[in-house]
Design an enzyme around this catalytic site. Structure first.
Site, PDB file in Angstrom:
ATOM      1  N   ASP A   1       0.813  -1.211   0.000  1.00 33.22           N
ATOM      2  CA  ASP A   1       0.000   0.000   0.000  1.00 33.22           C
ATOM      3  C   ASP A   1       0.849   1.265   0.000  1.00 33.22           C
ATOM      4  OD1 ASP A   1      -2.701  -0.092  -0.386  1.00 33.22           O
ATOM      5  OD2 ASP A   1      -3.208   0.586   1.629  1.00 33.22           O
TER       6      ASP A   1
ATOM      7  N   ASP B   1     -10.342  -6.011  11.169  1.00 32.34           N
ATOM      8  CA  ASP B   1     -10.373  -7.445  11.455  1.00 32.34           C
ATOM      9  C   ASP B   1     -11.511  -7.786  12.415  1.00 32.34           C
ATOM     10  OD1 ASP B   1      -9.160  -6.002  13.455  1.00 32.34           O
ATOM     11  OD2 ASP B   1      -7.445  -7.326  13.702  1.00 32.34           O
TER      12      ASP B   1
END
Length: 601
Positions: A143, A398
């Site tokens: 990223d 998550d």
């Protein structure tokens, strides 16, 4: 026990022997807590002065928070179970050629805080899995769009031709080169251009012994100032889409860049559940615990997070299954497309989990479509991030994603084998520890006070026990309120001490029981899970420190954002290990790192 036509078990489970004692304790302790709260409520109603009213109200609020957090904690004690897998039976039940394909997602975002060598070690360790090579594809999400990370992976692809045969021929189980040999980013200034490179192709590239290699694909997604990129959640969704076009494996393993494999049989353990016809229809994911190398003897920063990463997931195992811990998790691809009985089709059929890829990943048609689906505006007018894929709306993607999947009807498994499946790195100075916990605190509050709150939405979707289990994490940062209320100066003042029970009064025994009962249960949980007294003691010490810094600052930042006053970004935890810092850490010396407002309290 789950067996098959061959009569060989693939996995078994047994309940904890402490379950009955846990339930009795929960009832007795709960009654004692209600008695204490009733006492505070009566004192509040009978208050005759403003001071007595304020003090009684303070006691009532603080003990109500304690009672709520106690109730959420007990959900983990109602039905804990221990699971065991038998990967040695797997090949007797299923032909290796019939194993499902596996896509591995490894995420990195900053070459300065997450060294490229960490990424390389993690990638090589999973490429060495004891698994059919032609069925393994490793995707690296960079990223940060770092040329250094790309170069490191290109070199790793060359090294893998020698390393993988070495591991295979010498039966190495720890296949991270770093672990074995030890026994310039400008994206904020301009738009980041999309880059997808196939570094190894399983149908073409071979190692020095002539065996085929796994696929290795580098992905740096497109970013634009005009599009929200959703941090790690957005990066994982891009990998979901790109991998669907290139390989579309039904099983996906997600890993942090510093979480290398420690056991080449790990995928076989996951298959013990995935290939069980009784478990498979509603199985969303299999979570392995986060374990860490390099923790000093007494874990002075409590980075092991034993309760978060081991004890609590074990307790959820007997309910609907473990929460998602961010790394070391095997997903079924189908779980990202609606509930077990409610399939949500993506915008194009090539992204469907049922789509069969029949072209080489190097083909122009595949590469062209891969670039297309990874465009920075793919969320526009689609369900991605809302009802499909990794979910947006929280810095702890998550926790939120696992929670949403279970609310939709998916079950999960917590798999904790004797040999650690994965090992990761930890921060070794206090400021990094507290910043990491502050980010978690903000993300958890974003879920706790959203329309998907575990108390309201979660208890309806999953039942009260699972709702309370998720609420325990979601409302984690409110401990800061309790700690602030119970600071020593006001509690020791004559006005406050007047309202505390005297040793000769019956209420004093209730306080003693509540205090000792909570701490003894917590200590037993910690030690029976493999902890030590000194590690437990440091865990309690760090709980106070986090409560006055990470939780407090996280709560304040969340409230400011919720009020529209300010916003927060995503700050990575540095994985760079300075040698001098490492030596001081191993000696048990606490190091602050850099000046920070977090240290003021």
């Amino acid at each position: 026990m789950s067996s098959n036509t061959h009569g060989l078990p693939l996995h078994t489970h047994k309940p904890s022997r402490r379950t009955t004692a846990n339930r009795i304790f929960a009832v007795v302790y709960g009654c004692a807590t209600l008695a204490l709260i009733s006492h505070h409520a009566l004192s509040l109603l009978n208050s005759t002065t403003l001071t007595s009213f304020f003090i009684s109200l303070t006691f009532l609020i603080s003990d109500s928070i304690l009672a709520f957090m106690f109730a959420t904690t007990q959900s983990f004690h109602m039905r804990p179970i221990y699971r065991k897998e038998f990967p040695e039976n797997l090949k007797r039940v299923v032909e290796e050629s019939d194993f499902p394909a596996l896509d591995v997602f490894i995420s990195t975002a900053d070459p300065y805080k997450e060294p490229p060598m960490n990424v390389v070690n993690t990638a090589l360790s999973v490429m060495a899995y004891d698994y059919p090579i032609q069925k393994v594809s490793v995707y690296i999400s960079d990223d940060g769009g770092s040329a250094l990370t790309l170069f490191a992976l290109m070199e790793a692809a060359k090294f893998a031709r020698h390393w993988l045969p070495f591991c295979r021929n010498n039966n190495k189980v720890d296949c991270s080169p770093e672990a074995y040999f030890a026994i310039d980013r400008d994206s904020h200034l301009s738009d980041q251009v999309e880059n997808i490179k196939v570094l190894l192709e399983s149908n073409k590239d071979k190692d020095i012994t002539g065996n085929l290699m796994p696929n290795l694909i580098y992905v740096s997604r497109e970013k634009s100032k005009t599009s929200t990129h959703h941090f790690k959640a957005g990066a994982l969704n891009v990998l979901l889409r790109v991998s669907a076009i290139m390989t579309n494996a039904p099983i996906i393993l997600t890993l942090d860049c510093d979480m290398h494999s420690n056991d080449p049989q790990t995928a076989h353990r996951a298959l013990c559940y995935i290939l069980d016809p009784e478990v498979r229809p509603k199985l969303g994911y299999i979570q392995f615990p986060q374990l860490f190398r390099g923790i000093n003897k007494n874990d002075i920063y409590a980075c092991e997070h034993k309760r978060l990463f081991q004890i609590d997931p074990m307790g959820m195992n007997g309910l609907s299954g473990s929460n998602h811990l961010g790394t070391g998790c095997f997903f079924t691809r189908r779980a990202f497309f609606g509930g077990p009985s409610n399939f949500l089709p993506p915008e194009i059929p090539q992204l469907s989990p049922n789509n069969l890829v029949d072209k080489h990943i190097w083909s122009s048609e595949v590469m062209e479509l891969a670039y297309c689906v990874a465009a920075c505006n793919y969320e526009n007018n689609t369900n991605w991030g809302l009802k499909m894929g990794v979910r947006y709306g929280s810095l702890v993607e998550d926790y939120f994603t696992g929670y949403r999947l279970q609310c939709e009807g998916w079950k999960s498994i917590f798999c904790h084998p004797d040999r650690a499946a994965f090992y990761g790195d930890i921060p070794i100075n206090l400021v990094e520890v507290l910043n990491q916990n502050k980010r978690w605190a903000i993300g958890l509050l974003e879920v706790a006070f959203s329309k998907f709150s575990p108390i309201t939405f979660g208890t309806r979707a999953m039942g009260p026990l699972m709702g309370l289990a998720y609420a325990h994490s979601g409302f984690w940062p409110i401990w800061s309120i309790l700690i602030l209320v119970c600071l020593p100066p006001p509690a020791n003042s004559p006005q406050w001490s007047h309202y505390l029970p005297k040793v000769s009064e019956p209420w004093f025994l209730l306080y003693v029981y509540l205090f000792l009962g909570a701490y003894i249960q917590d200590f037993l949980d910690f030690v029976l899970a493999g902890g030590t007294f000194y590690r437990w003691w440091n865990d309690q010490r760090m709980w106070i420190i986090r409560g006055l810094s990470s939780y407090l600052f996280g709560l304040i930042e969340f409230l400011l954002k919720y009020s529209g006053i300010s916003t927060h970004g995503f700050n990575l935890t540095s994985k760079v290990l300075d040698e001098d810092q490492r030596k001081r850490y191993e000696q048990g010396t606490m190091e602050f790192g850099v000046p920070s407002p977090l240290f003021v309290p």
